[in-house]
Write a protein that holds these residues in place. Structure first.
Motif, PDB file in Angstrom:
ATOM      1  N   MET A   1       0.861  -1.190   0.000  1.00 35.15           N
ATOM      2  CA  MET A   1       0.000   0.000   0.000  1.00 35.15           C
ATOM      3  C   MET A   1       0.903   1.248   0.000  1.00 35.15           C
ATOM      4  O   MET A   1       1.795   1.352   0.848  1.00 35.15           O
ATOM      5  N   ALA A   2       0.650   2.154  -0.975  1.00 40.13           N
ATOM      6  CA  ALA A   2       1.497   3.355  -1.010  1.00 40.13           C
ATOM      7  C   ALA A   2       1.080   4.297   0.121  1.00 40.13           C
ATOM      8  O   ALA A   2      -0.117   4.575   0.302  1.00 40.13           O
ATOM      9  N   LEU A   3       2.051   4.751   0.882  1.00 43.48           N
ATOM     10  CA  LEU A   3       1.741   5.703   1.955  1.00 43.48           C
ATOM     11  C   LEU A   3       1.390   7.053   1.329  1.00 43.48           C
ATOM     12  O   LEU A   3       1.990   7.464   0.346  1.00 43.48           O
ATOM     13  N   THR A   4       0.404   7.734   1.926  1.00 48.61           N
ATOM     14  CA  THR A   4      -0.030   9.015   1.366  1.00 48.61           C
ATOM     15  C   THR A   4       0.313  10.200   2.277  1.00 48.61           C
ATOM     16  O   THR A   4       0.297  11.345   1.842  1.00 48.61           O
ATOM     17  N   GLY A   5       0.530   9.913   3.584  1.00 50.87           N
ATOM     18  CA  GLY A   5       0.794  11.002   4.524  1.00 50.87           C
ATOM     19  C   GLY A   5      -0.477  11.737   4.935  1.00 50.87           C
ATOM     20  O   GLY A   5      -0.420  12.845   5.473  1.00 50.87           O
ATOM     21  N   ASP A   6      -1.632  11.082   4.678  1.00 46.61           N
ATOM     22  CA  ASP A   6      -2.916  11.746   4.967  1.00 46.61           C
ATOM     23  C   ASP A   6      -3.392  11.523   6.405  1.00 46.61           C
ATOM     24  O   ASP A   6      -3.092  10.496   7.027  1.00 46.61           O
ATOM     25  N   LEU A   7      -4.179  12.474   6.848  1.00 46.60           N
ATOM     26  CA  LEU A   7      -4.893  12.321   8.117  1.00 46.60           C
ATOM     27  C   LEU A   7      -6.061  11.373   7.870  1.00 46.60           C
ATOM     28  O   LEU A   7      -6.590  11.313   6.752  1.00 46.60           O
ATOM     29  N   ILE A  77      -4.700  -5.738  10.528  1.00 48.93           N
ATOM     30  CA  ILE A  77      -3.281  -5.432  10.805  1.00 48.93           C
ATOM     31  C   ILE A  77      -2.401  -6.562  10.259  1.00 48.93           C
ATOM     32  O   ILE A  77      -1.392  -6.325   9.584  1.00 48.93           O
ATOM     33  N   MET A  78      -2.812  -7.791  10.513  1.00 47.03           N
ATOM     34  CA  MET A  78      -2.023  -8.928  10.003  1.00 47.03           C
ATOM     35  C   MET A  78      -2.002  -8.913   8.470  1.00 47.03           C
ATOM     36  O   MET A  78      -0.983  -9.239   7.852  1.00 47.03           O
ATOM     37  N   ASP A  79      -3.119  -8.507   7.875  1.00 43.73           N
ATOM     38  CA  ASP A  79      -3.212  -8.518   6.410  1.00 43.73           C
ATOM     39  C   ASP A  79      -2.265  -7.506   5.747  1.00 43.73           C
ATOM     40  O   ASP A  79      -1.984  -7.617   4.556  1.00 43.73           O
ATOM     41  N   ILE A  80      -1.803  -6.512   6.499  1.00 45.77           N
ATOM     42  CA  ILE A  80      -0.856  -5.550   5.892  1.00 45.77           C
ATOM     43  C   ILE A  80       0.422  -6.296   5.493  1.00 45.77           C
ATOM     44  O   ILE A  80       1.079  -5.967   4.511  1.00 45.77           O
ATOM     45  N   GLY A  81       0.757  -7.300   6.296  1.00 44.53           N
ATOM     46  CA  GLY A  81       1.901  -8.150   5.960  1.00 44.53           C
ATOM     47  C   GLY A  81       3.237  -7.488   6.243  1.00 44.53           C
ATOM     48  O   GLY A  81       3.366  -6.644   7.141  1.00 44.53           O
ATOM     49  N   GLN A  86       8.520  -3.915   7.835  1.00 45.15           N
ATOM     50  CA  GLN A  86       9.687  -3.245   7.256  1.00 45.15           C
ATOM     51  C   GLN A  86       9.675  -1.739   7.553  1.00 45.15           C
ATOM     52  O   GLN A  86      10.679  -1.152   7.924  1.00 45.15           O
ATOM     53  N   ARG A  87       8.504  -1.112   7.389  1.00 50.42           N
ATOM     54  CA  ARG A  87       8.422   0.332   7.650  1.00 50.42           C
ATOM     55  C   ARG A  87       8.724   0.614   9.136  1.00 50.42           C
ATOM     56  O   ARG A  87       9.428   1.556   9.482  1.00 50.42           O
ATOM     57  N   CYS A  88       8.207  -0.248   9.990  1.00 49.67           N
ATOM     58  CA  CYS A  88       8.391  -0.056  11.428  1.00 49.67           C
ATOM     59  C   CYS A  88       9.866  -0.233  11.810  1.00 49.67           C
ATOM     60  O   CYS A  88      10.412   0.550  12.600  1.00 49.67           O
ATOM     61  N   VAL A  89      10.524  -1.231  11.236  1.00 51.34           N
ATOM     62  CA  VAL A  89      11.950  -1.446  11.501  1.00 51.34           C
ATOM     63  C   VAL A  89      12.738  -0.202  11.077  1.00 51.34           C
ATOM     64  O   VAL A  89      13.595   0.302  11.802  1.00 51.34           O
ATOM     65  N   GLU A 102       6.096  -7.818  18.564  1.00 51.74           N
ATOM     66  CA  GLU A 102       5.198  -6.769  19.057  1.00 51.74           C
ATOM     67  C   GLU A 102       3.891  -6.756  18.272  1.00 51.74           C
ATOM     68  O   GLU A 102       2.817  -6.497  18.832  1.00 51.74           O
ATOM     69  N   ARG A 103       3.990  -7.062  16.987  1.00 48.71           N
ATOM     70  CA  ARG A 103       2.751  -7.146  16.197  1.00 48.71           C
ATOM     71  C   ARG A 103       1.865  -8.278  16.755  1.00 48.71           C
ATOM     72  O   ARG A 103       0.653  -8.117  16.918  1.00 48.71           O
TER      73      ARG A 103
END
Ligand SMILES: NC(=O)C1=CN([C@@H]2O[C@H](COP(=O)(O)OP(=O)(O)OC[C@H]3O[C@@H](n4cnc5c(N)ncnc54)[C@H](OP(=O)(O)O)[C@@H]3O)[C@@H](O)[C@H]2O)C=CC1
Ligand SMILES: O=C(O)CCC(=O)C(=O)O
Length: 523
Positions: A1-7, A77-81, A86-89, A102-103
């Protein structure tokens, strides 16, 4: 999923226009894309208005529907995979295995709250049936249940980017209680926050709930965070972070025309008391185990063992030997943010430069944003005379306090501030000494543990992750475990209310089949 930076404002997404926030690669300090738009006053207004609109509907959702909602968040949350991991690391510098663990804890926590909601005893249903013939006065019919307090503001923590953040324990327990949630995302992991926030937003939609049940705002704590806590539609706050941040929010909440509770988990140095029998039997081994706890997650745990108390002597020397050897081998580790790294280095420097403190050992030197572990020691009399030695150094640093005798050990324990945990290391022969310490330990801490360390909190019904100030702002509560739901509930009593008007949990036929205390007895 592309991050958008949106609220995330209810079911909508929109880009905040009050400035840009960038996540940083914790290892290099480099800016990560995209830019996250900070919320302005209109965004805050909309999120709070939607939460207030959702509240009367959401608080009366069927228990089963609410449980399914929590389970749907967990699944989403699990479905994000792997993208989430990776983003969190990258954003936090925490190792992959830790983030995956932690997930697991986060989704397990959501599922545990789903089970708690289904089981229904959190409603605390009580029925004291009328006694029309009681003499000299008849008794009225009284029925009590807990209701949700209203929309809750949740502040994500930097050090647990999943389990204490957007869909962490505060959010899970508030939603379980029936409270809509507006999250103030932590600026240290905005990408992780967006991914998890969208999983929650999708769950709201998947379950057909009112869109105002969940919103998430990016922005500075001092602006958007303060605005959120000051908003009259917010009725409680969950926070994990610094003492200064937590107390600033407490002041704002208390100054409102309608003051509200703030459940802030802030500062704790988690004393570890080493009793004589344990030191004699296995001082060196305890020292080695202690370093494992001290350096876990670069020491960025609020349960980190920051203070070691023992009576000086040979046994303590064997602990120091074991700890120093293990610490010498401990690699430096990337810290969550450059700011937290800098604060850690300053804290270590303060201890190192203190005239009454000696450095005993250090870990391996690291790279730019890595924290080097350290162990210091001081005498009890000096610790008592220098209250600044109690200040939390957030990271892998600990201070040994050498006591002359049992009386001095008691005195030091009596002087420490409120704590999340206090650990005792003991053998059977130490039981008498431990028994004498228990009253002061109960007075000071939310959790007392034996032959272990406080890091790694079990998410369970009997867990207390709380403690007297400054460990938390309200020592009567816990932010981990099923009892965390109680922070977002309040009791309402119904007197002589016709059955048809009573909430289902209190109707004569008990259509929800929830546990109830009838005439004081669980039925
Ligand atoms: N005991 C514990 O459990 C923890 C302690 N800490 C301590 O906190 C330090 C900084 O870490 P961090 O996680 O950033 O903690 P902070 O307390 O600084 O920040 C936590 C959250 O609160 C917001 N915030 C901070 N100050 C205020 C304020 N005055 N008014 C309103 N909101 C505020 C922050 O927003 P913004 O970032 O936008 O300002 C952030 O969203 C660490 O070095 C450590 O000492 C940190 C994590 C856990
Ligand atoms: O030790 C844990 O697992 C939780 C610690 C915690 O709550 C924190 O560091 O903020």
């Amino acid at each position: 999923m592309a991050l958008t930076g949106d609220l995330l404002i209810g079911g909508a997404t929109r880009h905040g226009t009050a400035g840009d926030i960038h996540g940083l690669d914790a290892a290099t300090g480099e800016k990560l894309e995209p830019a996250f738009g900070a919320a302005g006053p209109d965004d805050l207004e909309k999120a709070c208005a939607l939460a207030a609109e959702a509240f009367p509907i959401f608080r009366e959702t069927d228990l089963e529907a609410r449980a399914v909602f929590l389970e749907t968040i967990a699944q989403n949350i699990m479905d994000i995979g792997d993208e989430l991991v990776q983003r969190c690391v990258t954003e936090t510098g925490l190792p992959q295995a830790r983030v995956e663990g932690e997930r697991g804890r986060t989704v397990g926590q959501l599922r545990l709250f789903a089970a708690t909601v289904r089981e229904g005893s959190f409603l605390e249903a009580r029925i004291d049936p009328a006694m029309p013939d009681r003499k000299p006065m008849p008794r009225v019919d009284l029925r009590l249940r807990n209701v949700a307090v209203g929309p809750v503001a949740v502040f994500g923590a930097s050090n647990f980017p999943l389990a204490f953040s957007v869909a962490g324990g505060d959010t899970a327990s508030a939603l379980a209680a029936g409270c809509p949630v507006v999250v103030k995302a932590h600026s240290a992991h905005p990408g992780t926050s967006e991914l998890v926030g969208k999983a929650v937003q999708k769950a709201v939609k998947d379950c057909g709930l009112h869109e105002g049940v969940f919103s998430m705002l990016f922005g500075s704590g001092r602006v958007i965070g303060q605005g959120l806590v000051a908003d009259p539609r917010i009725k409680a706050v969950g926070f994990t972070g610094s003492r200064s941040g937590g107390t600033a929010l407490m002041a704002t909440a208390a100054a409102r025309s309608e003051p509200i509770p703030v459940y802030a988990e802030m500062s704790s140095i988690n004393p570890v008391v080493l009793l004589g029998g344990a030191l004699a039997a296995r001082g060196e081994a305890i020292g080695k185990a202690f370093v494992g706890s001290l350096t876990m997650g670069a020491g960025q745990f609020c349960t980190n063992p920051g203070l070691i108390l023992a009576i000086d002597g040979e046994g303590l020397e064997s602990f120091v030997k074991g700890a120093s050897a293990a610490l010498g081998e401990a690699p430096a580790a990337t810290m969550l943010t450059p700011g937290i790294h800098e604060a850690y280095c300053e804290g270590v420097k303060r201890l190192d430069g203190h005239s009454q403190v000696q450095k005993l050992a250090e870990g391996k030197v690291g790279e730019k944003f890595q924290g080097q572990a350290a162990l210091f020691s001081t005498k009890a009399a000096d610790f008592l005379a220098n209250p600044e030695l109690q200040e939390e150094v957030f990271g892998s640093t600990s201070l040994i306090v050498r006591c002359a005798d049992e009386a001095e050990l008691q005195k030091v324990l009596g002087s420490v501030e409120g704590q999340l945990t206090i650990a005792l290391h003991m053998e059977e022969g130490d039981h008498d000494d431990a028994r004498k310490l228990l009253p002061v330990l109960e007075e000071k801490a939310g959790r007392i543990l034996v032959n272990g360390f406080g890091t790694g909190v079990e998410v369970a019904p009997a867990m207390v992750h709380g403690g007297p100030f400054p460990a938390t702002s309200d020592g009567r509560s816990t932010s981990v475990g099923t009892l965390a739901i109680a922070r977002f509930l309040r009791p309402v009593s119904y007197q002589d209310m016709p059955d048809a008007l009573l909430p289902k949990a209190l109707q004569e036929a008990n259509p929800l089949n929830v546990p109830r205390r009838i005439d004081g007895k669980l039925g």
